[in-house]
Scaffold this active site. Structure first.
Site, PDB file in Angstrom:
ATOM      1  N   ARG A  82      12.035  43.145 -51.485  1.00  0.00           N
ATOM      2  CA  ARG A  82      11.987  44.400 -51.785  1.00  0.00           C
ATOM      3  C   ARG A  82      11.882  44.829 -53.136  1.00  0.00           C
ATOM      4  O   ARG A  82      12.965  44.508 -53.838  1.00  0.00           O
ATOM      5  CB  ARG A  82      13.603  44.859 -51.314  1.00  0.00           C
ATOM      6  CG  ARG A  82      13.958  46.479 -51.371  1.00  0.00           C
ATOM      7  CD  ARG A  82      15.210  46.893 -50.862  1.00  0.00           C
ATOM      8  NE  ARG A  82      15.307  48.314 -51.210  1.00  0.00           N
ATOM      9  CZ  ARG A  82      16.148  48.922 -51.859  1.00  0.00           C
ATOM     10  NH1 ARG A  82      17.080  48.040 -52.369  1.00  0.00           N
ATOM     11  NH2 ARG A  82      16.248  50.247 -52.272  1.00  0.00           N
ATOM     12  N   HIS A 125      13.109  54.403 -56.973  1.00  0.00           N
ATOM     13  CA  HIS A 125      14.277  54.276 -57.495  1.00  0.00           C
ATOM     14  C   HIS A 125      14.690  54.687 -58.678  1.00  0.00           C
ATOM     15  O   HIS A 125      14.699  53.763 -59.766  1.00  0.00           O
ATOM     16  CB  HIS A 125      14.218  52.502 -57.424  1.00  0.00           C
ATOM     17  CG  HIS A 125      15.405  51.769 -57.278  1.00  0.00           C
ATOM     18  ND1 HIS A 125      15.771  50.621 -56.396  1.00  0.00           N
ATOM     19  CD2 HIS A 125      16.651  51.968 -57.897  1.00  0.00           C
ATOM     20  CE1 HIS A 125      17.115  50.268 -56.492  1.00  0.00           C
ATOM     21  NE2 HIS A 125      17.444  50.785 -57.556  1.00  0.00           N
ATOM     22  N   GLU A 170      19.090  55.412 -52.642  1.00  0.00           N
ATOM     23  CA  GLU A 170      20.577  56.077 -52.948  1.00  0.00           C
ATOM     24  C   GLU A 170      20.341  57.317 -53.554  1.00  0.00           C
ATOM     25  O   GLU A 170      20.464  57.484 -54.892  1.00  0.00           O
ATOM     26  CB  GLU A 170      21.100  54.809 -53.844  1.00  0.00           C
ATOM     27  CG  GLU A 170      21.306  53.545 -53.149  1.00  0.00           C
ATOM     28  CD  GLU A 170      22.282  52.633 -54.300  1.00  0.00           C
ATOM     29  OE1 GLU A 170      22.577  51.657 -53.691  1.00  0.00           O
ATOM     30  OE2 GLU A 170      21.939  52.930 -55.380  1.00  0.00           O
ATOM     31  N   ASN A 296      23.002  50.045 -48.273  1.00  0.00           N
ATOM     32  CA  ASN A 296      23.390  49.513 -49.429  1.00  0.00           C
ATOM     33  C   ASN A 296      24.928  49.573 -49.311  1.00  0.00           C
ATOM     34  O   ASN A 296      25.100  50.511 -49.129  1.00  0.00           O
ATOM     35  CB  ASN A 296      22.909  49.913 -50.622  1.00  0.00           C
ATOM     36  CG  ASN A 296      21.343  50.034 -50.793  1.00  0.00           C
ATOM     37  OD1 ASN A 296      20.544  49.124 -49.937  1.00  0.00           O
ATOM     38  ND2 ASN A 296      20.924  50.306 -51.857  1.00  0.00           N
ATOM     39  N   TYR A 298      28.646  47.799 -51.258  1.00  0.00           N
ATOM     40  CA  TYR A 298      29.269  46.913 -52.400  1.00  0.00           C
ATOM     41  C   TYR A 298      30.836  46.777 -52.117  1.00  0.00           C
ATOM     42  O   TYR A 298      31.413  45.884 -52.218  1.00  0.00           O
ATOM     43  CB  TYR A 298      28.905  47.238 -53.660  1.00  0.00           C
ATOM     44  CG  TYR A 298      27.316  47.196 -53.937  1.00  0.00           C
ATOM     45  CD1 TYR A 298      27.042  45.945 -54.408  1.00  0.00           C
ATOM     46  CD2 TYR A 298      26.449  48.165 -53.804  1.00  0.00           C
ATOM     47  CE1 TYR A 298      25.487  45.695 -54.594  1.00  0.00           C
ATOM     48  CE2 TYR A 298      25.055  48.158 -54.098  1.00  0.00           C
ATOM     49  CZ  TYR A 298      24.594  46.830 -54.576  1.00  0.00           C
ATOM     50  OH  TYR A 298      23.236  46.533 -54.574  1.00  0.00           O
ATOM     51  N   GLU A 352      20.792  46.275 -49.565  1.00  0.00           N
ATOM     52  CA  GLU A 352      21.428  45.536 -50.803  1.00  0.00           C
ATOM     53  C   GLU A 352      22.963  45.244 -50.446  1.00  0.00           C
ATOM     54  O   GLU A 352      23.617  46.056 -49.838  1.00  0.00           O
ATOM     55  CB  GLU A 352      21.506  46.603 -51.969  1.00  0.00           C
ATOM     56  CG  GLU A 352      20.355  47.202 -52.650  1.00  0.00           C
ATOM     57  CD  GLU A 352      20.373  48.021 -53.863  1.00  0.00           C
ATOM     58  OE1 GLU A 352      21.647  48.120 -54.472  1.00  0.00           O
ATOM     59  OE2 GLU A 352      19.602  48.750 -54.173  1.00  0.00           O
TER      60      GLU A 352
END
Length: 443
Positions: A82, A125, A170, A296, A298, A352
């Site tokens: 990616r 991005h 995002e 994504n 985290y 991600e």
């Protein structure tokens, strides 16, 4: 040395499951002289914005080291890579294609395809051309149409080389961090700006999807959204309500328009001047069908009610990563199950997931046991969601290599490959070796 292990029979151990690594153009490329300035160049040059006063002029010098980097990616055994495209590298000031930029990416795409590594390309991005920001950036509705023009030119130039396109990475970060909180480029800070930027970003996504459907009908086309699940500090009705508001504001705001063609109901609670300007037909454009949803993840966030504002985020409890984010893999499983229950989703790819850790290189090795444990727990969390029926078809480690970590500069290392920024030497960390072994162990 322990290896990543998943339960026998796990869908994640089949060859059909896609494993990849991910990067972003501004974070790794460098090559600043061969492209137009972007908002991050300007932000980096603004005093006090980047923790170590660094910039992306050189970064990992992928612009010159891309051939070696593709060999490195290939050595990990991944199915997919990616990468994101630099809009200011591809489009000239007059809106026409920059052939040198096109050739740079075509060479990369051809090299990946020759090695049977599927290119997953993110079109935006965060590195907006500065000349568009000078005209209002994502506060200017025209930027969404400029994006569609960029997508049109690039997808025609690339032909059938790209396996998958994501319109945006995002949009929460671009709009909230960039225009509302001011901690990312372009550094504006007002709620009205944040909400308006979010709407124009989502409009750009919808317009981009229309172009992709026409120009790249055989590619898998979608969007990448980040989620930070919201947890209530207590069982009080006030804290639960505050947490639900935060979830709508930070998470559902970006996904609900895509699948339900409307914003969360909390929009009506914002003052009129903070609500985005939405034109007739906008929500229909935003709600284009997508082939996949990139997620994504985290960490999570904990909220309580606050008398001054609607919600207050509490400091994260330990254990924390080096960037100060709580390690809480259970939230990953819950998030995937919740989104699956709430919306009618296409196939999901984890685009991600990873951790910044305080890596030390000793005798040419990086024994990042903390990151190894993070990946093990989060791979298991994804597997748990799959076993509950969530259609996850791939997983991308963030990131391939240490790089420019936005407002943190080069202080935080997310890579499964260690980068010595002085020599540009790459060293695969233990987490990367384990990832390679997991991929190679599949049926």
């Amino acid at each position: 040395m322990a290896h990543y292990s998943l339960p026998q029979g796990s869908k994640m151990l089949s060859k059909q499951f896609t494993y990849g690594v991910a990067t972003a153009s501004f974070q790794i490329e460098g090559g600043v002289d061969d492209r137009l300035p972007c908002i991050w160049d300007t932000f980096c040059a603004t005093e006090g914005k980047i923790a170590d006063n660094s910039n992306g002029d050189v970064a990992c010098d992928h612009y010159n080291h891309w051939r070696d980097d593709i060999e490195l990616i290939d050595s990990l055994g991944v199915d997919a890579y990616r990468l994101s495209l630099s809009w200011p590298r591809l489009i000239k000031l007059d809106g026409s294609l920059n052939q040198a930029g096109v050739d740079f990416y075509i060479n990369i795409l051809d090299a990946l395809n020759a090695k049977k590594i599927k290119p997953y390309v993110t079109l935006y991005h965060w590195d907006l051309p500065q000349h568009l920001e000078d005209k209002g950036g994502w506060l200017n509705r025209d930027t969404a149409y400029q994006f569609a023009d960029y997508v049109d030119l690039v997808t025609k130039a690339f032909g059938d080389r790209v396996f998958s396109y994501a319109t945006l990475n995002e949009p929460f970060c671009s709009s909230y961090l960039g225009y509302e909180a001011g901690i990312h480029a372009p550094g504006k800070s007002s709620r009205a700006d944040g909400r308006q930027a979010a709407h124009h970003l989502l409009l750009a996504h919808g317009l981009g999807m229309q172009v992709l459907k026409k120009n790249a009908p055989n590619a898998q086309n979608g969007i990448v959204l980040n989620f930070t699940p919201c947890y209530s500090a207590s069982d009080s009705l006030e804290d639960i309500a505050a947490t639900q508001f935060a979830d709508d504001y930070f998470n559902q705001w970006y996904i609900k328009p895509i699948f339900d063609k409307c914003y969360p109901d909390i929009m009506s609670q914002l003052p009129d001047e903070e609500q985005p300007s939405i034109l007739d037909g906008d929500m229909e454009i935003i709600g284009q069908p997508i082939d996949f949803l990139g997620i994504n993840f985290y960490t999570r966030a904990i909220y309580r009610a606050d008398e001054h504002s609607v919600f207050e985020q509490l400091p994260p409890p330990a254990p924390l990563t080096d960037i100060g984010w709580e390690i809480y893999p259970e939230a990953f499983t819950s998030l995937l199950r919740d989104l699956d229950a709430r919306y009618t989703l296409p196939p999901i790819y984890i685009t991600e997931n990873g951790a910044a850790m305080a890596d030390v290189i000793e005798n040419g090795q990086v024994n990042d046991q903390d990151r190894v444990e993070y990946y093990q727990d989060h791979l298991n969390a994804v597997n748990n969601a799959i076993e509950h029926g969530v259609n996850v078809q791939g997983y991308f480690a963030w990131s391939l290599m240490d790089n420019f970590e936005w407002a943190e500069g080069y202080l935080k290392r997310f890579g499964i490959v260690y980068v010595d920024y002085e020599s540009q030497t790459r060293t695969i960390k233990q987490s990367g070796l384990n990832y390679r072994d997991l991929i190679n162990s599949r049926r």
